[in-house]
Design a protein around this motif. Structure first.
Motif, mmCIF file in Angstrom:
data_model
loop_
_atom_site.group_PDB
_atom_site.id
_atom_site.type_symbol
_atom_site.label_atom_id
_atom_site.label_comp_id
_atom_site.label_asym_id
_atom_site.label_seq_id
_atom_site.Cartn_x
_atom_site.Cartn_y
_atom_site.Cartn_z
ATOM 1 N N ARG A 179 0.798 -1.220 0.000
ATOM 2 C CA ARG A 179 0.000 0.000 0.000
ATOM 3 C C ARG A 179 0.835 1.278 0.000
ATOM 4 O O ARG A 179 0.358 2.333 -0.404
ATOM 5 C CB ARG A 179 -0.950 0.023 1.203
ATOM 6 C CG ARG A 179 -0.294 -0.038 2.569
ATOM 7 C CD ARG A 179 -1.374 -0.238 3.626
ATOM 8 N NE ARG A 179 -0.889 -0.187 4.989
ATOM 9 C CZ ARG A 179 -0.347 -1.201 5.646
ATOM 10 N NH1 ARG A 179 -0.182 -2.361 5.014
ATOM 11 N NH2 ARG A 179 0.051 -1.082 6.890
ATOM 12 N N ASP A 180 2.074 1.208 0.428
ATOM 13 C CA ASP A 180 2.910 2.413 0.453
ATOM 14 C C ASP A 180 3.839 2.520 -0.752
ATOM 15 O O ASP A 180 4.714 3.384 -0.792
ATOM 16 C CB ASP A 180 3.743 2.444 1.734
ATOM 17 C CG ASP A 180 2.882 2.619 2.983
ATOM 18 O OD1 ASP A 180 1.883 3.349 2.900
ATOM 19 O OD2 ASP A 180 3.194 2.016 4.023
ATOM 20 N N PHE A 358 -13.015 7.097 8.141
ATOM 21 C CA PHE A 358 -13.360 6.243 9.270
ATOM 22 C C PHE A 358 -13.001 4.791 8.987
ATOM 23 O O PHE A 358 -12.508 4.068 9.864
ATOM 24 C CB PHE A 358 -14.856 6.348 9.591
ATOM 25 C CG PHE A 358 -15.229 7.643 10.260
ATOM 26 C CD1 PHE A 358 -14.314 8.343 11.021
ATOM 27 C CD2 PHE A 358 -16.505 8.163 10.126
ATOM 28 C CE1 PHE A 358 -14.653 9.541 11.643
ATOM 29 C CE2 PHE A 358 -16.860 9.358 10.742
ATOM 30 C CZ PHE A 358 -15.929 10.052 11.505
ATOM 31 N N ALA A 359 -13.244 4.350 7.746
ATOM 32 C CA ALA A 359 -12.894 2.975 7.381
ATOM 33 C C ALA A 359 -11.387 2.763 7.483
ATOM 34 O O ALA A 359 -10.908 1.760 8.031
ATOM 35 C CB ALA A 359 -13.383 2.663 5.966
ATOM 36 N N ARG A 366 -3.792 5.176 10.737
ATOM 37 C CA ARG A 366 -2.781 5.989 10.061
ATOM 38 C C ARG A 366 -3.466 7.232 9.496
ATOM 39 O O ARG A 366 -4.271 7.141 8.567
ATOM 40 C CB ARG A 366 -2.100 5.207 8.932
ATOM 41 C CG ARG A 366 -1.431 3.928 9.396
ATOM 42 C CD ARG A 366 -0.461 3.366 8.385
ATOM 43 N NE ARG A 366 -0.929 3.461 7.006
ATOM 44 C CZ ARG A 366 -0.141 3.211 5.958
ATOM 45 N NH1 ARG A 366 1.119 2.874 6.140
ATOM 46 N NH2 ARG A 366 -0.626 3.290 4.726
ATOM 47 N N TRP A 367 -3.125 8.389 10.028
ATOM 48 C CA TRP A 367 -3.748 9.627 9.571
ATOM 49 C C TRP A 367 -3.371 9.950 8.140
ATOM 50 O O TRP A 367 -4.102 10.665 7.436
ATOM 51 C CB TRP A 367 -3.373 10.773 10.494
ATOM 52 C CG TRP A 367 -4.116 10.714 11.788
ATOM 53 C CD1 TRP A 367 -3.632 10.285 12.990
ATOM 54 C CD2 TRP A 367 -5.488 11.059 12.008
ATOM 55 N NE1 TRP A 367 -4.623 10.333 13.942
ATOM 56 C CE2 TRP A 367 -5.767 10.808 13.374
ATOM 57 C CE3 TRP A 367 -6.497 11.542 11.182
ATOM 58 C CZ2 TRP A 367 -7.016 11.032 13.928
ATOM 59 C CZ3 TRP A 367 -7.752 11.779 11.732
ATOM 60 C CH2 TRP A 367 -8.004 11.525 13.087
ATOM 61 N N SER A 373 -8.057 10.496 1.665
ATOM 62 C CA SER A 373 -9.477 10.289 1.393
ATOM 63 C C SER A 373 -10.074 11.447 0.594
ATOM 64 O O SER A 373 -10.825 11.234 -0.358
ATOM 65 C CB SER A 373 -10.244 10.116 2.709
ATOM 66 O OG SER A 373 -9.796 8.984 3.409
ATOM 67 N N LEU A 374 -9.739 12.680 0.975
ATOM 68 C CA LEU A 374 -10.271 13.841 0.260
ATOM 69 C C LEU A 374 -9.712 13.897 -1.154
ATOM 70 O O LEU A 374 -10.452 14.120 -2.118
ATOM 71 C CB LEU A 374 -9.939 15.129 1.011
ATOM 72 C CG LEU A 374 -10.416 16.435 0.354
ATOM 73 C CD1 LEU A 374 -11.931 16.434 0.209
ATOM 74 C CD2 LEU A 374 -9.953 17.633 1.177
ATOM 75 N N LEU A 375 -8.408 13.661 -1.282
ATOM 76 C CA LEU A 375 -7.784 13.663 -2.603
ATOM 77 C C LEU A 375 -8.380 12.569 -3.485
ATOM 78 O O LEU A 375 -8.527 12.742 -4.703
ATOM 79 C CB LEU A 375 -6.277 13.475 -2.462
ATOM 80 C CG LEU A 375 -5.442 13.500 -3.747
ATOM 81 C CD1 LEU A 375 -5.590 14.844 -4.456
ATOM 82 C CD2 LEU A 375 -3.987 13.214 -3.426
ATOM 83 N N CYS A 376 -8.741 11.458 -2.859
ATOM 84 C CA CYS A 376 -9.307 10.321 -3.591
ATOM 85 C C CYS A 376 -10.582 10.698 -4.333
ATOM 86 O O CYS A 376 -10.822 10.255 -5.455
ATOM 87 C CB CYS A 376 -9.586 9.170 -2.615
ATOM 88 S SG CYS A 376 -10.222 7.667 -3.393
#
Length: 417
Positions: A179-180, A358-359, A366-367, A373-376
């Motif tokens: 994922r990273d 939240f998910a 991990r913040w 999420s917003l960029l997504c």
């Protein structure tokens, strides 16, 4: 009502119908999150019968990932004499078979079966059907060649299945191992977490409904035999098998406390090919089972309705919203209906971002994931418009010119230890 007004109203109804549904599912997902935490504690004390399990791994040119997968599967906290791991080597030309053959000397439960020359390269479903002939288990488990299940994964899946006679199959939670690696895999990680908790966990909580996900699942062998094996004409063995199970009024459960990690595409091209194939396959099986939905409104009809909401209502509404905005900026259409449309759009973005955040935070704390999420919303999520229309176009051309759907294998990436 002019054209601009009509487009705006259509977009608002489509988008907010789905948003309301997602909020409803998120409540169910929260309930399922806490109940599953309690259930895993109860299962830890379970001492019931452990059936023999055949774990099948379809493998076509998987040399970059197969050793890690085999070691994870052979290291399960499940009695060695109660399961076998069968790597079905589907005509690999990169040394996959040689790697597995060496590992067979290390793990007594491991076998490598080479698909006969001339019978390979016909897709995952064909490979699984070939492997079924070799399998001895009461239960059949399927893991993709890039999966590394956690040590308790198989035991928890079997225990969940054996404790609920209503179930014919259970599926693990699939996480993103790399994922990273890139911005793309970060978005895929968010998508997978979000999708599973909302559409798998939320729907299970409210409707007792979830689907197979293609990897990390266990299914009863007698159910596969009754169903006639895997459909070799389908690009999505998981969706097709799920709908056949639902047609027989049987149940599948998503199990969030059984976890497997998999490698996701790290390039846009590989991701796009994979998602178009998935969407092509989903559109085809929806068309195939749509006539049966009337006679089987639950669970088959409800499952197909979920697909239709996404493909026929939400995505077209989203496209209409984008077009309304663009055409109004250009002065082609005008919107005369009064209303707080800017605030409604901001609220929609907030709901999406909060759901995904939240998910993500419920899994990894991990913040940095929440920040994505917003960029997504503005980037990755919009790509699914391209995916859907590309898949729909290719399916249409295939039907017009009677071309078979083509299986496109997902490219693997070499990973460090």
């Amino acid at each position: 009502m002019n054209l601009g007004d009509a487009m705006l109203v259509t977009a608002l109804w489509g988008i907010w119908t789905m948003l309301a549904y997602w909020v409803f599912l998120s409540v169910g997902a929260s309930r399922y999150y806490f109940s599953s935490n309690e259930e895993v504690v109860r299962l830890a004390r379970w001492e019931g019968h452990l059936p023999f399990v055949s774990v099948m791994v379809p493998a076509h040119n998987e040399a970059l990932v197969i050793e890690r997968t085999v070691r994870a599967l052979c290291g399960q906290d499940y009695p060695v004499d109660r399961y076998e791991v069968i790597v079905v080597n589907d005509g690999s030309s990169d040394g996959t078979g040689d790697i597995v053959a060496e590992l067979c000397e290390e793990f007594p439960q491991l076998r490598c079966y080479d698909v006969p020359i001339g019978e390979g390269g016909k897709g995952k479903s064909r490979t699984l059907n070939v492997g079924l002939v070799q399998a001895r288990g009461e239960l059949i488990s399927v893991f993709d060649a890039d999966n590394t299940p956690e040590p308790t994964c198989l035991w928890l899946l079997v225990a969940t299945l054996e404790n609920d006679p209503r179930l014919v199959a259970v599926n693990a939670k699939v996480r993103t191992r790399n994922r990273d690696a890139t911005w793309l895999t970060r978005f895929i990680n968010l998508e997978f977490i979000y999708f599973q908790w909302l559409f798998q966990g939320g729907r299970w909580a409210w409707f007792g409904l979830s689907m197979l996900m293609g990897t990390g699942y266990v299914i009863r062998r007698d159910a596969i035999d009754v169903l006639g094996g895997f459909d070799e004409t389908s690009l999505v063995d998981d969706t097709e098998m799920s709908l056949r199970i639902f047609r027989g009024d049987q149940r599948i459960r998503w199990v969030p406390y059984a976890v497997t990690w998999e490698q996701e595409p790290e390039t846009f091209r590989a991701w796009l090919r994979q998602r178009i194939r998935w969407t092509q396959g989903n559109l085809s099986v929806i068309w195939k089972y749509l006539p049966h939905a009337v006679n089987h409104p639950y669970p088959l009809g409800l499952e197909i309705l979920t697909f239709l909401f996404n493909y026929v209502i939400f995505v077209p509404a989203l496209v209409t919203s984008h077009l309304t905005f663009l055409l109004s900026i250009l002065g082609v259409v005008t919107v005369d209906i009064p209303g707080p449309y800017l605030y409604m759009w901001i609220l929609a973005v907030v709901i999406f971002t909060l759901h995904m955040s939240f998910a993500a935070l419920s899994e990894d704390r991990r913040w940095s994931d929440a920040d994505y999420s917003l960029l997504c919303y503005f980037t990755y999520a919009q790509l699914f418009i391209l995916v859907l229309f590309s898949a729909a176009y290719q399916n249409l051309m295939g039907r017009l010119f009677r071309k078979k759907l083509h299986w496109a294998k997902t490219a693997r990436t070499e990973e460090g230890e």
